[in-house]
Scaffold this motif. Structure first.
Motif, PDB file in Angstrom:
ATOM      1  N   UNK A 140      14.016  40.285 -22.750  1.00  0.00           N
ATOM      2  CA  UNK A 140      14.091  38.961 -23.433  1.00  0.00           C
ATOM      3  C   UNK A 140      12.730  38.436 -23.045  1.00  0.00           C
ATOM      4  N   UNK A 141      11.879  38.430 -22.330  1.00  0.00           N
ATOM      5  CA  UNK A 141      10.697  37.777 -22.496  1.00  0.00           C
ATOM      6  C   UNK A 141       9.513  38.589 -23.318  1.00  0.00           C
ATOM      7  N   UNK A 142       9.738  39.660 -23.697  1.00  0.00           N
ATOM      8  CA  UNK A 142       8.961  40.240 -24.523  1.00  0.00           C
ATOM      9  C   UNK A 142       9.167  39.842 -25.950  1.00  0.00           C
ATOM     10  N   UNK A 199      10.024  48.626 -15.879  1.00  0.00           N
ATOM     11  CA  UNK A 199       8.927  49.290 -14.778  1.00  0.00           C
ATOM     12  C   UNK A 199       7.841  48.196 -14.919  1.00  0.00           C
ATOM     13  N   UNK A 200       7.868  47.311 -15.803  1.00  0.00           N
ATOM     14  CA  UNK A 200       6.783  46.485 -15.746  1.00  0.00           C
ATOM     15  C   UNK A 200       7.108  45.052 -15.003  1.00  0.00           C
ATOM     16  N   UNK A 201       8.276  45.032 -14.662  1.00  0.00           N
ATOM     17  CA  UNK A 201       8.744  43.816 -14.097  1.00  0.00           C
ATOM     18  C   UNK A 201       8.750  42.512 -15.141  1.00  0.00           C
ATOM     19  N   UNK A 204      21.328  44.854 -12.497  1.00  0.00           N
ATOM     20  CA  UNK A 204      20.283  43.705 -12.474  1.00  0.00           C
ATOM     21  C   UNK A 204      19.443  43.443 -13.667  1.00  0.00           C
ATOM     22  N   UNK A 205      19.505  44.665 -14.519  1.00  0.00           N
ATOM     23  CA  UNK A 205      18.812  44.246 -15.774  1.00  0.00           C
ATOM     24  C   UNK A 205      19.507  43.275 -16.711  1.00  0.00           C
ATOM     25  N   UNK A 219      17.046  44.092  -6.372  1.00  0.00           N
ATOM     26  CA  UNK A 219      15.786  44.381  -7.097  1.00  0.00           C
ATOM     27  C   UNK A 219      15.546  43.072  -8.111  1.00  0.00           C
ATOM     28  N   UNK A 220      16.002  42.197  -7.824  1.00  0.00           N
ATOM     29  CA  UNK A 220      15.685  40.883  -8.523  1.00  0.00           C
ATOM     30  C   UNK A 220      14.039  40.717  -8.446  1.00  0.00           C
ATOM     31  N   UNK A 221      13.645  40.712  -7.325  1.00  0.00           N
ATOM     32  CA  UNK A 221      12.206  40.425  -7.050  1.00  0.00           C
ATOM     33  C   UNK A 221      11.120  41.358  -8.026  1.00  0.00           C
ATOM     34  N   UNK A 222      11.352  42.593  -8.051  1.00  0.00           N
ATOM     35  CA  UNK A 222      11.041  43.489  -8.724  1.00  0.00           C
ATOM     36  C   UNK A 222      11.288  43.531 -10.394  1.00  0.00           C
ATOM     37  N   UNK A 223      12.433  43.174 -10.747  1.00  0.00           N
ATOM     38  CA  UNK A 223      12.700  42.983 -11.868  1.00  0.00           C
ATOM     39  C   UNK A 223      11.982  41.893 -12.572  1.00  0.00           C
ATOM     40  N   UNK A 224      11.407  40.812 -11.874  1.00  0.00           N
ATOM     41  CA  UNK A 224      10.954  39.663 -12.421  1.00  0.00           C
ATOM     42  C   UNK A 224       9.369  39.453 -12.106  1.00  0.00           C
ATOM     43  N   UNK A 225       8.999  40.641 -11.204  1.00  0.00           N
ATOM     44  CA  UNK A 225       7.775  40.753 -10.690  1.00  0.00           C
ATOM     45  C   UNK A 225       7.243  39.467  -9.998  1.00  0.00           C
ATOM     46  N   UNK A 226       8.058  39.550  -9.046  1.00  0.00           N
ATOM     47  CA  UNK A 226       7.886  38.278  -7.954  1.00  0.00           C
ATOM     48  C   UNK A 226       7.526  38.843  -6.701  1.00  0.00           C
ATOM     49  N   UNK A 227       6.893  37.989  -5.846  1.00  0.00           N
ATOM     50  CA  UNK A 227       6.550  38.391  -4.603  1.00  0.00           C
ATOM     51  C   UNK A 227       6.740  37.282  -3.749  1.00  0.00           C
TER      52      UNK A 227
END
Length: 398
Positions: free
Chosen positions: A360-362, A354-356, A158-159, A187-195
């Motif tokens: 590559x967005x960092x 852990x931050x979701x 997923x990462x 875990x895509x939702x948590x990996x992208x910090x989505x609800x």
């Protein structure tokens, strides 16, 4: 001209429906007894006189179970016709109606004005769906479908998938969608910090399965600009989703997006096999350990036997650490394929997970970031020729 077919034995409901279209919506309304809901779609439509039917309105006196059965058959045989159910809405009915392909639910106590708005909306949906089926969209170029996969879990699949999607969006803004095909524990939702408001469960049933405009409304989008269709909220929903539905969904997304990234479940389940029928690329994620390497060898052997290995293959070595006793060359010799990307063990990857927020967005520019970014750029058509020269250059673990 719009045509309205209403199934009811209630004069008052028929009157409300007549008032709803009178002077406001083109076309006419024809009433058929409620018992006709037991007919097949073809038998029912032969009773329709005049112009083609646009909206089938099921009155409040139509048996609920019969109405859902009719809607399911109508959605399969005549997906251009909008079916509207009249019934008190509750969460259980809404889910059942959506799965049956019902486009809208009208309240039994609706005033003519309220019903008019609903009918007009469904006329527009029918018109849009018919235009799409005849405007040659199926002839346009389809997107690239990239299946990120591994026979074993725990290798950071997923990462890799989410970072790949973010990397692709840098040169294909708003043209990337990631689909979570780990239907039980994705875990895509948590990996992208989505609800997500909607999930794949919603997308494979009802209107979205026939109408790409509805499907796109079900997608979530994060700060990275990547569209996502996340896995079911309830793991039990995985049993409701068939391999055929997955294939249809992937095909729909490929028709709308430049890149479709599939984050698949560990193993070689039926959903993965269906997705591989549509895939243009396979990204194998392998850990730097013997069990992971053996699992990849076995998985490749099975897919070769089934003739389901996509023509374009990429190997990503994740959690790489030169201190564990294996080298990149050892792994390449074992699997018989070159390693295309080496992602070293990195604290920054764990923190981003852990931050979701995908790495590559960092703004960081560590070794893991550079290698993930370099891997994503392999899929950029603009740099394809330049990258081909070094496509199989052996990666070195620093």
């Amino acid at each position: 001209m719009s045509r309205f077919l209403v199934l009811t034995d209630l004069p008052d409901f028929e009157k409300v429906a007549q008032l709803a279209i009178h002077g406001s919506l083109p076309g006419n309304l024809q009433r058929i007894p409620a018992a006709a809901a037991q007919l097949t779609p073809e038998e029912l439509l032969t009773r329709s006189l005049g112009e083609p039917t646009d909206v089938l309105l099921l009155g409040p006196d139509v048996n609920r179970s019969t109405a859902l059965d009719l809607a399911t058959a109508m959605d399969l045989l005549h997906p251009d016709i909008s079916v509207v159910l009249t019934a008190p809405a509750d969460s259980e009915l809404v889910m059942a109606a959506m799965r049956a392909g019902i486009r809208d639910i009208a309240d039994p106590g609706s005033e003519p004005g309220q019903l008019r708005v609903l009918l007009e909306r469904n006329c527009l949906t029918t018109d849009s769906r018919r235009r799409q089926s005849s405007d040659g969209r199926s002839d346009r170029q389809r997107g690239r479908v990239i299946a990120v996969m591994s026979p074993k879990g725990g290798v950071g699949k997923t990462t890799v998938a989410t970072n790949l999607a973010v990397g692709l969006s840098k040169f294909a803004p708003m043209g990337v969608v990631i689909l979570d095909l780990d239907l039980q524990f994705g875990d895509v939702a948590s990996a992208l910090n989505l609800e997500p408001e909607h999930t794949i469960t919603d997308a494979v049933f009802g209107a979205a399965a026939q109408d790409s405009m509805v499907l796109k409304a079900y997608l979530s989008v994060g700060a990275s600009g990547v569209y996502a269709l996340c896995g079911p909220k309830n793991p039990a929903d995985a049993d409701l989703i068939t391999a055929e539905q997955v294939a249809i969904l992937v095909s729909q997304l490929a028709a709308e997006f430049q890149y479709v990234v599939l984050d698949t479940a560990p193993g070689l389940g039926e959903h993965l096999l269906a997705a591989l029928e549509m895939a243009t690329d396979a990204v194998w994620v392998c850990g730097m350990d013997v069990p992971s390497i053996r699992g990849m060898n076995n998985g490749l052997a099975v897919l070769h036997e089934l003739q389901l290995v996509p023509e374009v293959r990429h190997v990503v070595l994740n959690f790489a650490d030169k201190r564990n006793g294996l080298t990149v060359q050892d792994i390449e010799l074992s699997i018989g394929l070159p390693v295309d990307a080496v992602i070293p063990v990195s604290r920054s990857v764990s923190l981003s997970t852990n931050k979701g927020v995908p790495l590559l967005s960092e703004k960081t520019r560590g070794a893991a970031w550079r290698n993930l970014d370099k891997f994503a750029r392999r899929f950029d058509p603009a740099s394809k020729d330049a990258l081909r020269k070094n496509m199989h250059r052996r990666e070195v673990l620093q």
